[in-house]
Design an enzyme around this catalytic site. Structure first.
Site, PDB file in Angstrom:
ATOM      1  N   ARG A 190      40.872  32.279  45.985  1.00 25.99           N
ATOM      2  CA  ARG A 190      39.951  33.362  45.673  1.00 25.99           C
ATOM      3  C   ARG A 190      40.599  34.688  46.046  1.00 25.99           C
ATOM      4  NH1 ARG A 190      38.137  30.272  42.879  1.00 25.99           N
ATOM      5  NH2 ARG A 190      36.053  29.341  42.778  1.00 25.99           N
ATOM      6  N   GLU A 231      38.773  40.968  40.251  1.00 24.57           N
ATOM      7  CA  GLU A 231      39.065  40.521  38.879  1.00 24.57           C
ATOM      8  C   GLU A 231      37.757  40.325  38.118  1.00 24.57           C
ATOM      9  OE1 GLU A 231      39.404  35.785  38.920  1.00 24.57           O
ATOM     10  OE2 GLU A 231      40.847  36.677  40.314  1.00 24.57           O
ATOM     11  N   HIS A 258      43.957  34.221  36.509  1.00 21.51           N
ATOM     12  CA  HIS A 258      43.046  33.149  36.947  1.00 21.51           C
ATOM     13  C   HIS A 258      43.076  31.974  35.960  1.00 21.51           C
ATOM     14  CE1 HIS A 258      39.201  32.457  39.542  1.00 21.51           C
ATOM     15  NE2 HIS A 258      39.864  31.333  39.342  1.00 21.51           N
TER      16      HIS A 258
END
Length: 351
Positions: A263, A292, A312
């Protein structure tokens, strides 16, 4: 559910023919599916959630009191196609007696694969090299004995020791460790929840299995000082917020690599940018960044040549995404029909 009664199910993204067919084959379900191949609009979700028995959401869909109020008392199950569930207000879900499903385990291998890729890319100046070629500058690159060199992940006769560190030592970290064994790593260090006791038997078994000199739980300071590559693979949340900060980064080796595939909130972006800019560490490989997807060309980490960032995509293999979508559907169906959910979030300690 009474005979002939259908349960309304809202699906916030088309899950593809292999998985949607599972839902479509259930006569008990009345499907309402977001029709676009992009993130579900909040207004559409709010408009359609009323009276639903179940909902399948993505990381981009916030499940909070506002949405749950709009859904009403008919809602039984929230199923997310993700291993993380920070976008779901678990306290609100628990208060309403809802079941929450998620998709752990199925993405372990894909995330471990990408973690190793990021370590290699960051250590071997992969981002700089790709950029040079894509800008058409290869012909202008002047070779020299140590140009584009970086620290080698694998051991050599002259450099026979490699210490790999992990912030968090769960399934993904251990899968990443297994992938690194052929590189000749010698030591595995990790830190985990301070309240958890060391698991000496497991660590000894892993060391024996992988033929390592040691697998050891250490404090965060030793982890920073000793790791040649430090993988951040711990859960998000308040306890791990900015666990990688300026203090930790200053203790790392100048030739060390930082990888974050968990994360974005675990790493202080400004501190990492400063560490790269001033040479406290060699490089960084990131699948996640705090804030993000609002990461523009002006972001301090994007400006750093030795920071390799991908958007991601750690779970983005064809096989893994189908498995994740399938698990999300299985969780939803199980929760609605009163069957066991394959992966249910434990809400017993939330209230």
């Amino acid at each position: 559910m009474s005979s002939g009664q259908r349960s309304k199910v809202v699906v916030c993204r088309n899950l593809g023919p292999d998985v949607m067919s599972i839902l479509e084959a259930r006569p008990e379900l009345d499907l309402v599916v977001w029709p676009q191949d992009r993130a579900c609009e909040r207004s559409w979700l709010m408009e359609n959630i009323s009276g639903a028995t179940g909902v399948i959401v993505m990381l981009t869909d916030k499940v909070n009191a506002e949405l749950l109020d709009k859904a009403g008392p008919s809602l039984k199950v929230v199923s997310t196609m993700s291993v993380g569930y920070e976008h779901i207000d678990l306290k609100e879900a628990a208060q309403r007696g809802l079941k929450v499903g998620y998709t752990p385990d199925v993405l372990t291998d894909a995330v471990a694969d990408l973690s190793v890729m990021l370590a290699l890319m960051a250590g071997r100046n992969g981002g700089i090299g790709v950029d040079l070629v894509q800008r058409g500058q290869w012909a202008n690159f002047s070779w020299s004995p140590f140009a584009m060199c970086g620290p080698q992940l694998s051991t050599t006769a002259a450099s026979p020791t490699r210490k790999i560190g992990f912030v968090g030592f769960g399934r993904i970290a251990q899968a990443t460790l297994a992938r690194l064994v052929p590189f000749g790593i010698t030591h595995c260090l990790y830190s985990s929840n301070p309240s958890s006791l060391p698991n000496h038997a497991r660590d000894a078994a892993l060391a024996k299995q992988h033929k390592l000199q040691a697998v050891s739980k250490v404090d965060i300071d030793e982890l920073a000082r000793e790791s040649d590559v430090l993988f951040v693979l711990a859960p998000g949340g308040g306890e791990t917020y900015h666990i990688v900060d300026e203090t930790l980064l200053r203790k790392m080796k100048k030739t060390s690599i930082l990888v974050n595939a968990s994360r974005g909130t675990l790493v202080d972006s400004d501190a990492l940018a400063k560490a790269l800019r001033e040479g406290w560490i060699w490089g960084a490989g990131l699948d996640v960044v705090e804030g993000e997807p609002n990461v523009t060309i002006d972001h301090p980490l994007v400006k750093e040549p030795k920071c390799v960032i991908v958007p991601h995509i750690a779970s983005a293999t064809l096989e893994t995404r189908v498995e994740m979508a399938t698990r999300a559907v299985q969780n939803l169906i199980g929760g609605i029909l009163g069957w066991e959910m394959p992966s249910q979030v434990n809400l017993s300690n939330v209230l």
